[in-house]
Scaffold this active site. Structure first.
Site, short mmCIF file in Angstrom:
data_model
loop_
_atom_site.label_atom_id
_atom_site.label_comp_id
_atom_site.label_asym_id
_atom_site.label_seq_id
_atom_site.Cartn_x
_atom_site.Cartn_y
_atom_site.Cartn_z
CE1 TYR A 148 -26.35 47.11 -40.81
CE2 TYR A 148 -26.40 49.42 -41.42
CZ TYR A 148 -26.22 48.10 -41.77
OH TYR A 148 -25.90 47.78 -43.07
CG LEU A 182 -13.28 51.96 -49.04
CD1 LEU A 182 -13.01 53.10 -48.07
CD2 LEU A 182 -12.52 52.18 -50.35
CB ILE A 216 -22.81 52.40 -48.54
CG1 ILE A 216 -23.85 52.45 -49.66
CG2 ILE A 216 -23.42 53.01 -47.28
CD1 ILE A 216 -24.98 51.48 -49.47
CE LYS A 251 -17.54 53.24 -38.65
NZ LYS A 251 -16.23 52.99 -37.97
CB SER A 252 -15.44 57.31 -42.45
OG SER A 252 -14.41 57.97 -41.74
NE ARG A 295 -10.98 56.88 -41.70
CZ ARG A 295 -10.41 56.94 -40.51
NH1 ARG A 295 -9.14 57.29 -40.41
NH2 ARG A 295 -11.09 56.65 -39.42
CG ASN A 324 -14.43 57.71 -47.58
OD1 ASN A 324 -13.30 57.47 -48.02
ND2 ASN A 324 -14.87 57.17 -46.45
#
Length: 287
Positions: free
Chosen positions: A63, A202, A241, A243-244, A249, A253
């Site tokens: 990443y 999601l 897991i 991501k935001s 959010r 989450n």
């Protein structure tokens, strides 16, 4: 050494919000995914997420954000023992002393003395060294440098190779969402006692978020469709897991433990399965 893996106990968690990976090692069922965030965006998102209550952060060598994630952790002020930190390493480190070098590099970038969970990111079966990599991870765990080890994107065939070598995998992080449930994969995990961690929980296009099987429970419980899908994930016993980088959010989450879906509602989301394979085939793709 201070703050070793053996000393990391974390804070007490509410029942039903964690899964046990190994004796004394529990992972929060909701973590913050950090791909593709980098730089200040990643640092800021991680720091805010921790302050919102996240205690599980997921990153990876590939990443290109481990240093930024480490900065976000420091910025948050959280005690290291109160956080569950996961990262993953690439195929260049498979075999020999590579796994130990991968750990040292990741730990330096993250600014930590130990990792809670260290994963082989992709099996890269053509390279043929993931069994050796897994054996190297078990040695790091025995030495207390990592609390637990695991894999990501491993198919049942790859997992069987590890088992044949006497290596029992605690956790496998794979792509799971309502339309990509990988039913054979999940069945193998259940049979073998492997914890499933769902990345992209999601989905990527979010089309199923407008399905009645998702929107009806959302209306019933006063939740967002995304919260309903995350509840479906954790109620199925999976780690999720999402991501935001958005405050609202991030909070939403994490807020999926105050309600429960009925059996019928769970079955309705289960029925969204399309049979489509994951986005990337781990027999062909890897890094």
């Amino acid at each position: 050494m201070t703050g070793t893996a053996a000393e990391a106990t974390g804070t007490a968690a509410e029942p039903g919000t964690t899964a046990e990976l190994a004796p004394g090692v529990v992972i929060p069922l909701i973590g913050l995914g950090t791909w593709p965030m980098t730089g200040e965006e990643a640092s800021d998102a991680v720091a805010r997420a921790i302050n919102h209550g996240y205690r599980h952060i997921d990153t990876a060598e590939n990443y290109d954000n481990e240093e930024a994630v480490g900065e976000g952790i420091r910025r948050s002020g959280i005690a290291r023992g109160d956080l569950f930190l996961t990262t993953k390493f690439n195929k260049q480190w498979h075999g020999g002393t590579g796994v130990r070098e991968a750990f040292g590099t990741a730990a330096r970038r993250l600014g930590t003395e130990y990792l809670d969970l260290f994963l082989i990111h992709w099996p890269n079966p053509a390279q043929g060294r993931f069994v050796e990599a897994a054996a190297g991870l078990t040695r790091l765990a025995e030495e207390g440098l990592i609390r637990c080890w695991g894999v990501s994107n491993f198919k049942p065939a790859h997992l069987r190779e590890l088992q044949a070598a006497g290596l029992e995998v605690p956790v496998n992080q794979v792509q799971i969402d309502p339309e990509h449930q990988q039913l054979d994969q999940l069945a193998f995990h259940r049979e073998q006692g492997i914890v499933t961690a769902a990345y992209s929980p999601l989905g990527r296009n979010g089309g199923f978020l407008s399905a009645p099987a998702v929107t009806s429970p959302a209306e019933e419980y006063g939740k967002t469709p995304a919260q309903v899908v995350l509840r479906w994930q954790v109620q199925s016993g999976r780690v999720a897991i999402p991501k935001s980088a958005d405050d609202r959010r991030q909070r939403e989450n994490l807020d999926v433990f105050g309600f429960a879906l009925t059996e019928g509602e769970m079955a309705g989301i289960d029925a969204l399965e399309t049979g489509a394979p994951p986005r990337l085939d781990s027999d062909e793709f890897g890094h």
